[in-house]
Design a protein around this motif. Structure first.
Motif, PDB file in Angstrom:
ATOM      1  N   GLN A  26       3.749  11.452  10.318  1.00 30.46           N
ATOM      2  CA  GLN A  26       3.547  11.469   8.706  1.00 30.46           C
ATOM      3  C   GLN A  26       2.451   9.690   9.107  1.00 30.46           C
ATOM      4  O   GLN A  26       2.539   8.805   8.461  1.00 30.46           O
ATOM      5  CB  GLN A  26       4.558  11.460   8.202  1.00 30.46           C
ATOM      6  N   LEU A  27       4.418   8.594  10.377  1.00 34.59           N
ATOM      7  CA  LEU A  27       3.692   7.427  10.114  1.00 34.59           C
ATOM      8  C   LEU A  27       2.569   6.856  10.320  1.00 34.59           C
ATOM      9  O   LEU A  27       1.055   5.779  10.255  1.00 34.59           O
ATOM     10  CB  LEU A  27       5.454   6.835  10.846  1.00 34.59           C
ATOM     11  N   PHE A  58       0.561  -1.200  -0.193  1.00 35.36           N
ATOM     12  CA  PHE A  58       0.077   0.236   0.068  1.00 35.36           C
ATOM     13  C   PHE A  58       0.605   1.110   0.164  1.00 35.36           C
ATOM     14  O   PHE A  58       0.795   2.494  -0.941  1.00 35.36           O
ATOM     15  CB  PHE A  58      -1.039  -0.183   1.598  1.00 35.36           C
ATOM     16  N   LYS A  59       2.284   1.293   0.990  1.00 36.33           N
ATOM     17  CA  LYS A  59       2.985   2.395   0.544  1.00 36.33           C
ATOM     18  C   LYS A  59       4.560   1.393   1.106  1.00 36.33           C
ATOM     19  O   LYS A  59       4.591   0.778   1.842  1.00 36.33           O
ATOM     20  CB  LYS A  59       2.325   3.072   2.567  1.00 36.33           C
ATOM     21  N   TYR A  60       4.790   3.143   0.728  1.00 34.33           N
ATOM     22  CA  TYR A  60       6.591   2.619   0.604  1.00 34.33           C
ATOM     23  C   TYR A  60       7.478   4.048   0.940  1.00 34.33           C
ATOM     24  O   TYR A  60       6.538   4.948   1.215  1.00 34.33           O
ATOM     25  CB  TYR A  60       6.954   2.333  -0.646  1.00 34.33           C
ATOM     26  N   ILE A  61       7.573   3.958   2.819  1.00 35.41           N
ATOM     27  CA  ILE A  61       8.132   4.134   3.903  1.00 35.41           C
ATOM     28  C   ILE A  61       9.730   4.998   3.522  1.00 35.41           C
ATOM     29  O   ILE A  61      10.147   3.767   4.371  1.00 35.41           O
ATOM     30  CB  ILE A  61       7.285   4.725   5.392  1.00 35.41           C
ATOM     31  N   GLN A  62      10.035   5.653   3.423  1.00 33.38           N
ATOM     32  CA  GLN A  62      11.789   5.395   3.683  1.00 33.38           C
ATOM     33  C   GLN A  62      12.099   6.297   5.778  1.00 33.38           C
ATOM     34  O   GLN A  62      11.157   6.720   6.155  1.00 33.38           O
ATOM     35  CB  GLN A  62      11.972   7.034   3.250  1.00 33.38           C
ATOM     36  N   LYS A  63      12.885   5.221   5.895  1.00 34.71           N
ATOM     37  CA  LYS A  63      13.193   5.687   7.064  1.00 34.71           C
ATOM     38  C   LYS A  63      15.005   6.728   7.093  1.00 34.71           C
ATOM     39  O   LYS A  63      15.210   6.782   6.344  1.00 34.71           O
ATOM     40  CB  LYS A  63      14.054   4.448   8.113  1.00 34.71           C
ATOM     41  N   PRO A  64      14.432   7.387   7.852  1.00 42.26           N
ATOM     42  CA  PRO A  64      13.537   7.280   9.053  1.00 42.26           C
ATOM     43  C   PRO A  64      12.404   7.488   9.089  1.00 42.26           C
ATOM     44  O   PRO A  64      12.010   8.881   8.981  1.00 42.26           O
ATOM     45  CB  PRO A  64      14.811   8.636  10.188  1.00 42.26           C
ATOM     46  N   TRP A  65      11.983   7.637  10.172  1.00 45.84           N
ATOM     47  CA  TRP A  65      10.786   7.990   9.712  1.00 45.84           C
ATOM     48  C   TRP A  65       9.713   8.927  10.868  1.00 45.84           C
ATOM     49  O   TRP A  65      10.790   9.090  11.252  1.00 45.84           O
ATOM     50  CB  TRP A  65       9.350   6.444  10.061  1.00 45.84           C
ATOM     51  N   GLN A  66       9.376   9.613   9.982  1.00 39.72           N
ATOM     52  CA  GLN A  66       8.668  10.464  11.542  1.00 39.72           C
ATOM     53  C   GLN A  66       7.256  10.368  11.961  1.00 39.72           C
ATOM     54  O   GLN A  66       6.379   9.653  11.441  1.00 39.72           O
ATOM     55  CB  GLN A  66       8.640  12.196  10.388  1.00 39.72           C
ATOM     56  N   GLU A  67       7.295  10.362  13.661  1.00 46.06           N
ATOM     57  CA  GLU A  67       5.919   9.931  13.527  1.00 46.06           C
ATOM     58  C   GLU A  67       4.570  10.663  13.408  1.00 46.06           C
ATOM     59  O   GLU A  67       3.646   9.162  13.523  1.00 46.06           O
ATOM     60  CB  GLU A  67       6.525   9.821  15.668  1.00 46.06           C
ATOM     61  N   GLN A 127       0.035   9.277  10.264  1.00 40.00           N
ATOM     62  CA  GLN A 127      -1.241   9.419   9.347  1.00 40.00           C
ATOM     63  C   GLN A 127      -1.409   8.316   8.553  1.00 40.00           C
ATOM     64  O   GLN A 127      -1.996   7.426   7.760  1.00 40.00           O
ATOM     65  CB  GLN A 127      -0.850  10.955   8.029  1.00 40.00           C
ATOM     66  N   THR A 128       0.212   7.731   7.905  1.00 40.84           N
ATOM     67  CA  THR A 128       0.060   6.591   7.195  1.00 40.84           C
ATOM     68  C   THR A 128      -0.393   5.755   7.583  1.00 40.84           C
ATOM     69  O   THR A 128      -1.469   4.717   6.622  1.00 40.84           O
ATOM     70  CB  THR A 128       1.271   6.514   6.419  1.00 40.84           C
ATOM     71  N   ILE A 129      -0.538   4.971   8.406  1.00 39.12           N
ATOM     72  CA  ILE A 129      -1.055   3.681   9.517  1.00 39.12           C
ATOM     73  C   ILE A 129      -2.193   3.979   9.092  1.00 39.12           C
ATOM     74  O   ILE A 129      -3.232   3.321   8.682  1.00 39.12           O
ATOM     75  CB  ILE A 129      -0.231   3.676  10.882  1.00 39.12           C
ATOM     76  N   LEU A 130      -2.985   5.448   9.839  1.00 35.96           N
ATOM     77  CA  LEU A 130      -4.918   5.664   9.846  1.00 35.96           C
ATOM     78  C   LEU A 130      -4.675   5.026   8.206  1.00 35.96           C
ATOM     79  O   LEU A 130      -5.974   4.544   8.512  1.00 35.96           O
ATOM     80  CB  LEU A 130      -4.591   6.938  10.567  1.00 35.96           C
ATOM     81  N   GLU A 131      -4.535   5.749   7.783  1.00 35.06           N
ATOM     82  CA  GLU A 131      -5.098   5.338   5.686  1.00 35.06           C
ATOM     83  C   GLU A 131      -5.068   4.056   5.923  1.00 35.06           C
ATOM     84  O   GLU A 131      -5.291   3.596   5.081  1.00 35.06           O
ATOM     85  CB  GLU A 131      -3.631   6.311   5.037  1.00 35.06           C
ATOM     86  N   GLY A 132      -4.045   3.199   6.175  1.00 38.61           N
ATOM     87  CA  GLY A 132      -4.089   1.801   5.772  1.00 38.61           C
ATOM     88  C   GLY A 132      -4.787   0.843   6.966  1.00 38.61           C
ATOM     89  O   GLY A 132      -5.585   0.006   5.932  1.00 38.61           O
ATOM     90  N   LEU A 133      -5.538   1.296   7.660  1.00 42.36           N
ATOM     91  CA  LEU A 133      -6.796   1.014   8.462  1.00 42.36           C
ATOM     92  C   LEU A 133      -7.842   1.783   7.773  1.00 42.36           C
ATOM     93  O   LEU A 133      -8.599   0.689   8.273  1.00 42.36           O
ATOM     94  CB  LEU A 133      -6.597   0.862   9.958  1.00 42.36           C
ATOM     95  N   GLU A 134      -7.770   2.111   7.653  1.00 40.50           N
ATOM     96  CA  GLU A 134      -9.167   2.762   7.147  1.00 40.50           C
ATOM     97  C   GLU A 134      -9.402   2.013   6.028  1.00 40.50           C
ATOM     98  O   GLU A 134     -10.319   0.983   5.544  1.00 40.50           O
ATOM     99  CB  GLU A 134      -9.173   4.603   5.964  1.00 40.50           C
TER     100      GLU A 134
END
Length: 156
Positions: free
Chosen positions: A114-115, A103-112, A117-124
């Motif tokens: 942003q991550l 679903f999403k490709y996230i770069q490290k280091p992650w920003q809390e 929000q991305t998790i919330l979008e994934g759970l939605e």
């Protein structure tokens, strides 16, 4: 999302224990967090728990995150998949999308934030997919019942 966030189970697989600890510290109040230091542990959790979203590191000693995600599609098709990596590799991004159904490709280091929000979008997305599947199953059952009624009408 109608359910409280604590209902959702998030699995994070990464061979770097400090990343797992940071993730758990940041998100344990938001979701039920499961962590695994390797693919075997991650697979064990997937087989024992209802996981709604999976985050995996791309580069791990025994396999890549993409290979892990691709290997679980057949047995665990429902969870939304996210790939987390410190390396910008366009081939990995393409493979993640095409092979691992990421679903999403996230770069490290992650920003809390942003991550989160991305998790919330994934759970939605997970919730929408589950609702769509339930509706499709109800429609299929209604179609079977309607077909049965029509056959009975024709026979009588």
């Amino acid at each position: 999302m109608s359910k409280t966030l604590q209902y959702y189970n998030v699995l994070y697989v990464d061979d770097e224990i400090h990343n797992l600890n940071s993730f758990k510290a940041c998100f344990r109040r938001d979701f039920k967090v499961f962590t695994a230091t390797n693919v075997a542990e991650g697979l064990k959790i997937l087989n024992e728990q209802e996981i709604h979203l999976i985050i995996t590191d791309q580069r791990m000693p025994e396999t890549t995150g993409i290979e892990f995600l691709e290997s679980i599609i057949k047995d665990h098709p429902e969870p939304v998949r996210m790939l987390l990596t410190g390396y910008a590799d366009i081939a990995a991004v393409i493979d993640a999308i095409n092979k691992g159904q990421v679903f999403k490709y996230i770069q490290k280091p992650w920003q809390e934030d942003q991550l989160r929000q991305t998790i919330l979008e994934g759970l939605e997305l997970y919730t929408l997919n589950k609702t769509k599947k339930e509706i499709a199953e109800k429609l299929e059952e209604n179609n079977r019942q309607m077909e049965f009624i029509l056959r009975q009408s024709l026979l009588s």
